[in-house]
Scaffold this motif. Structure first.
Motif, PDB file in Angstrom:
ATOM      1  N   GLU A  12      10.524 -11.502   0.594  1.00  0.00           N
ATOM      2  CA  GLU A  12      11.024 -12.828   0.940  1.00  0.00           C
ATOM      3  C   GLU A  12       9.975 -13.702   1.618  1.00  0.00           C
ATOM      4  OE1 GLU A  12      14.359 -11.926   3.389  1.00  0.00           O
ATOM      5  OE2 GLU A  12      15.605 -11.206   1.722  1.00  0.00           O
ATOM      6  N   SER A  13       8.796 -13.159   1.863  1.00  0.00           N
ATOM      7  CA  SER A  13       7.756 -13.896   2.568  1.00  0.00           C
ATOM      8  C   SER A  13       6.748 -14.491   1.580  1.00  0.00           C
ATOM      9  CB  SER A  13       7.031 -12.971   3.548  1.00  0.00           C
ATOM     10  OG  SER A  13       6.342 -11.947   2.852  1.00  0.00           O
ATOM     11  N   HIS A  14       5.845 -15.307   2.105  1.00  0.00           N
ATOM     12  CA  HIS A  14       4.757 -15.822   1.288  1.00  0.00           C
ATOM     13  C   HIS A  14       3.540 -16.029   2.183  1.00  0.00           C
ATOM     14  CE1 HIS A  14       6.521 -19.615   2.870  1.00  0.00           C
ATOM     15  NE2 HIS A  14       5.277 -20.029   2.895  1.00  0.00           N
ATOM     16  N   GLY A  15       2.397 -16.196   1.553  1.00  0.00           N
ATOM     17  CA  GLY A  15       1.163 -16.382   2.303  1.00  0.00           C
ATOM     18  C   GLY A  15       0.127 -15.352   1.898  1.00  0.00           C
ATOM     19  N   PRO A  16      -1.090 -15.467   2.409  1.00  0.00           N
ATOM     20  CA  PRO A  16      -2.166 -14.533   2.044  1.00  0.00           C
ATOM     21  C   PRO A  16      -1.929 -13.136   2.614  1.00  0.00           C
ATOM     22  CG  PRO A  16      -2.892 -16.011   3.793  1.00  0.00           C
ATOM     23  CD  PRO A  16      -1.550 -16.510   3.356  1.00  0.00           C
ATOM     24  N   LEU A  17      -2.386 -12.136   1.880  1.00  0.00           N
ATOM     25  CA  LEU A  17      -2.332 -10.758   2.370  1.00  0.00           C
ATOM     26  C   LEU A  17      -3.596 -10.483   3.177  1.00  0.00           C
ATOM     27  CD1 LEU A  17      -1.128  -8.956  -0.903  1.00  0.00           C
ATOM     28  CD2 LEU A  17       0.257  -9.609   1.071  1.00  0.00           C
ATOM     29  N   LYS A  18      -3.442  -9.960   4.376  1.00  0.00           N
ATOM     30  CA  LYS A  18      -4.588  -9.716   5.241  1.00  0.00           C
ATOM     31  C   LYS A  18      -5.427  -8.559   4.693  1.00  0.00           C
ATOM     32  CE  LYS A  18      -2.245 -11.335   9.425  1.00  0.00           C
ATOM     33  NZ  LYS A  18      -1.781 -10.958  10.783  1.00  0.00           N
ATOM     34  N   PRO A  19      -6.719  -8.802   4.419  1.00  0.00           N
ATOM     35  CA  PRO A  19      -7.578  -7.717   3.913  1.00  0.00           C
ATOM     36  C   PRO A  19      -7.901  -6.707   5.003  1.00  0.00           C
ATOM     37  CG  PRO A  19      -8.871  -9.708   4.309  1.00  0.00           C
ATOM     38  CD  PRO A  19      -7.433 -10.087   4.532  1.00  0.00           C
ATOM     39  N   GLY A  20      -8.174  -5.486   4.579  1.00  0.00           N
ATOM     40  CA  GLY A  20      -8.583  -4.454   5.516  1.00  0.00           C
ATOM     41  C   GLY A  20      -7.465  -3.743   6.223  1.00  0.00           C
ATOM     42  N   LYS A  21      -6.221  -4.135   5.954  1.00  0.00           N
ATOM     43  CA  LYS A  21      -5.068  -3.523   6.614  1.00  0.00           C
ATOM     44  C   LYS A  21      -4.250  -2.647   5.657  1.00  0.00           C
ATOM     45  CE  LYS A  21      -5.813  -5.871  10.449  1.00  0.00           C
ATOM     46  NZ  LYS A  21      -6.224  -5.207  11.712  1.00  0.00           N
ATOM     47  N   GLY A  22      -4.664  -2.590   4.400  1.00  0.00           N
ATOM     48  CA  GLY A  22      -3.918  -1.814   3.418  1.00  0.00           C
ATOM     49  C   GLY A  22      -2.876  -2.615   2.671  1.00  0.00           C
ATOM     50  N   MET A  23      -2.706  -3.902   3.030  1.00  0.00           N
ATOM     51  CA  MET A  23      -1.669  -4.713   2.384  1.00  0.00           C
ATOM     52  C   MET A  23      -1.992  -4.985   0.922  1.00  0.00           C
ATOM     53  SD  MET A  23       0.948  -5.303   4.260  1.00  0.00           S
ATOM     54  CE  MET A  23       1.666  -6.579   3.237  1.00  0.00           C
ATOM     55  N   VAL A  24      -3.261  -5.276   0.643  1.00  0.00           N
ATOM     56  CA  VAL A  24      -3.642  -5.578  -0.740  1.00  0.00           C
ATOM     57  C   VAL A  24      -3.473  -4.346  -1.625  1.00  0.00           C
ATOM     58  CG1 VAL A  24      -5.518  -6.296  -2.263  1.00  0.00           C
ATOM     59  CG2 VAL A  24      -5.217  -7.424  -0.049  1.00  0.00           C
ATOM     60  N   SER A  25      -4.069  -3.229  -1.213  1.00  0.00           N
ATOM     61  CA  SER A  25      -3.964  -2.006  -2.011  1.00  0.00           C
ATOM     62  C   SER A  25      -2.527  -1.503  -2.062  1.00  0.00           C
ATOM     63  CB  SER A  25      -4.883  -0.914  -1.451  1.00  0.00           C
ATOM     64  OG  SER A  25      -4.561  -0.632  -0.095  1.00  0.00           O
ATOM     65  N   GLY A  26      -1.792  -1.660  -0.956  1.00  0.00           N
ATOM     66  CA  GLY A  26      -0.397  -1.232  -0.931  1.00  0.00           C
ATOM     67  C   GLY A  26       0.470  -2.063  -1.861  1.00  0.00           C
ATOM     68  N   THR A  27       0.213  -3.367  -1.912  1.00  0.00           N
ATOM     69  CA  THR A  27       0.972  -4.237  -2.806  1.00  0.00           C
ATOM     70  C   THR A  27       0.663  -3.928  -4.261  1.00  0.00           C
ATOM     71  OG1 THR A  27       1.011  -5.999  -1.140  1.00  0.00           O
ATOM     72  CG2 THR A  27       1.443  -6.638  -3.416  1.00  0.00           C
ATOM     73  N   ILE A  28      -0.621  -3.687  -4.566  1.00  0.00           N
ATOM     74  CA  ILE A  28      -0.996  -3.304  -5.934  1.00  0.00           C
ATOM     75  C   ILE A  28      -0.290  -2.011  -6.329  1.00  0.00           C
ATOM     76  CG2 ILE A  28      -2.906  -2.488  -7.373  1.00  0.00           C
ATOM     77  CD1 ILE A  28      -4.723  -4.428  -5.813  1.00  0.00           C
ATOM     78  N   ALA A  29      -0.282  -1.035  -5.414  1.00  0.00           N
ATOM     79  CA  ALA A  29       0.379   0.240  -5.685  1.00  0.00           C
ATOM     80  C   ALA A  29       1.874   0.040  -5.917  1.00  0.00           C
ATOM     81  CB  ALA A  29       0.145   1.212  -4.529  1.00  0.00           C
ATOM     82  N   LEU A  30       2.504  -0.813  -5.107  1.00  0.00           N
ATOM     83  CA  LEU A  30       3.941  -1.049  -5.242  1.00  0.00           C
ATOM     84  C   LEU A  30       4.269  -1.705  -6.577  1.00  0.00           C
ATOM     85  CD1 LEU A  30       6.753  -0.976  -3.908  1.00  0.00           C
ATOM     86  CD2 LEU A  30       6.289  -3.283  -3.051  1.00  0.00           C
ATOM     87  N   VAL A  31       3.497  -2.733  -6.949  1.00  0.00           N
ATOM     88  CA  VAL A  31       3.748  -3.425  -8.216  1.00  0.00           C
ATOM     89  C   VAL A  31       3.570  -2.461  -9.397  1.00  0.00           C
ATOM     90  CG1 VAL A  31       2.932  -5.232  -9.772  1.00  0.00           C
ATOM     91  CG2 VAL A  31       3.159  -5.704  -7.321  1.00  0.00           C
TER      92      VAL A  31
END
Length: 376
Positions: A12-31
């Motif tokens: 439900e959120s929007h905005g940039p994913l903070k790099p270096g925290k696992g959000m980018v790789s975690g989101t890729i894994a989830l998708v």
């Protein structure tokens, strides 16, 4: 807050994913985990979850290898993040989906003979298009970004993703309805002589002709959407997008899909283009429909007066005064120059997108109901 609550909050959120925290790789894994899980369901129920016209054109073995690769990448990223203690709630969700996919047979599910002519939704079309489009166009948008501060998950991305999902899932209904309408309304006008001449054209001239014919129809249909109040009620949904990117073009009311595709399919049916030419046209229109909405800074020099580019189509979506009811063409920009509807501006890109007055509501269902409830 448990994992499901956090995943819902993320969705439900929007905005940039903070790099270096696992959000980018975690989101890729989830998708990838979500797509793998949907893919294994399609393997189990191909008669109900795959598109007959599409499954004739891809190799099941290649799809198996793609799924296997996606499972490995998603599972590997999830485990990596879990071990390092990075966004474990997100990585756990991704790993769970990969594990469920594997439990259901993963890429090894056998597909036996199954009946044709069953009701279906285009789950395979959704999976392949989302995977391919996001891989290609997000990469292009990062390399050639027009608005460099616009994140992948910009405001209202949920609305456009829902449009993307629904419009892919109802592909069977759209194909059935448009084919029925075209044959019923225009079957009487078929001329074998014209069809024979078109079918004997070399491939490249035939492809250019089908694009030109389709774009002439789309130009006048598109112009009617803007100039006929009843049609604008439908088309305003598409124009309500306020951020241009690869998924923005998916915001389209199902009535517009039916009307436009029927109008475009009619001359293609009457002229009798070959399957090879139609298939190539589908690739061209699919690429341009996404690329021309993308957040990319590409103008193509003098060619921008010949073919539609992101710059040309971005102006069509602008609220700027000089852009209102301009740049209708979908493929050949010279049509707007020919008919006097090309934007004349003293700057390269528009300032603001969306509908003047911003009266179209956000959210898929609100936009689905909008043409029937708008009192403007």
């Amino acid at each position: 807050m448990d994992t499901l609550d956090k995943l819902n909050q993320l969705a439900e959120s929007h905005g940039p994913l903070k790099p270096g925290k696992g959000m980018v790789s975690g989101t890729i894994a989830l998708v990838l985990g979500i797509l793998c899980f949907l893919g294994v369901l399609a393997f189990h129920f191909p008669q109900y979850l795959t598109t007959p016209e599409l499954r004739k054109n891809y190799s099941v073995e290649v799809i198996r290898q793609v799924m296997y690769g996606a499972m490995v990448i998603a599972g590997g990223l999830a485990i990596f993040n879990i071990v390092l203690g990075r966004v474990r709630w997100l990585s756990l969700g991704a790993f769970t989906l990969v594990a469920l996919t594997a439990f259901l047979g993963g890429h090894k599910v056998m597909v036996n003979d199954f009946p044709d002519h069953t009701p279906y939704i285009g789950l395979d079309w959704f999976i392949l298009d989302l995977l391919g489009s996001s891989l290609i166009f997000i990469f292009i948008e990062k390399l050639f970004a027009l608005r460099k501060d616009q994140p992948v998950f910009r405001a209202e991305w949920q609305t456009d993703l829902t449009h993307f999902i629904v419009n892919h899932m109802v592909v069977g209904f759209i194909l059935l309805a448009t084919n029925l309408l075209v044959h019923k309304l225009f079957g009487w006008a078929v001329q074998d002589g014209i069809r024979g001449w078109v079918q004997n054209l070399p491939f490249v001239p035939a492809l250019l002709l089908i694009i030109l014919v389709a774009d002439l129809v789309q130009y006048w249909a598109h112009r009617a959407y803007h100039e006929v109040p009843l049609l604008w009620r439908i088309h305003a949904v598409h124009h309500s997008v306020k951020s241009m990117d690869w998924i923005a073009g998916s915001r389209q009311h199902i009535l517009e899909l039916l009307i436009t595709r029927t109008a475009v399919l009619a001359p293609i049916f009457l002229l009798g283009f070959s399957k090879e030419v139609i298939d190539a046209y589908v690739v061209v229109v699919g690429f341009q429909a996404v690329f021309n909405h993308a957040n990319v800074s590409v103008r193509l020099g003098p060619l921008r007066y010949v073919i539609v580019t992101p710059n040309f189509h971005h102006w069509h979506h602008s609220q700027d005064a000089e852009a209102i009811d301009r740049n209708y063409a979908a493929h050949f920009a010279f049509l707007d120059h020919l008919f006097g509807t090309a934007v004349q501006a003293d700057r390269k890109w528009p300032d603001q997108y969306g509908v003047v007055g911003d009266y179209v509501p956000d959210g898929f269902w609100a936009q689905f109901k909008f043409p029937f409830t708008w009192k403007g």
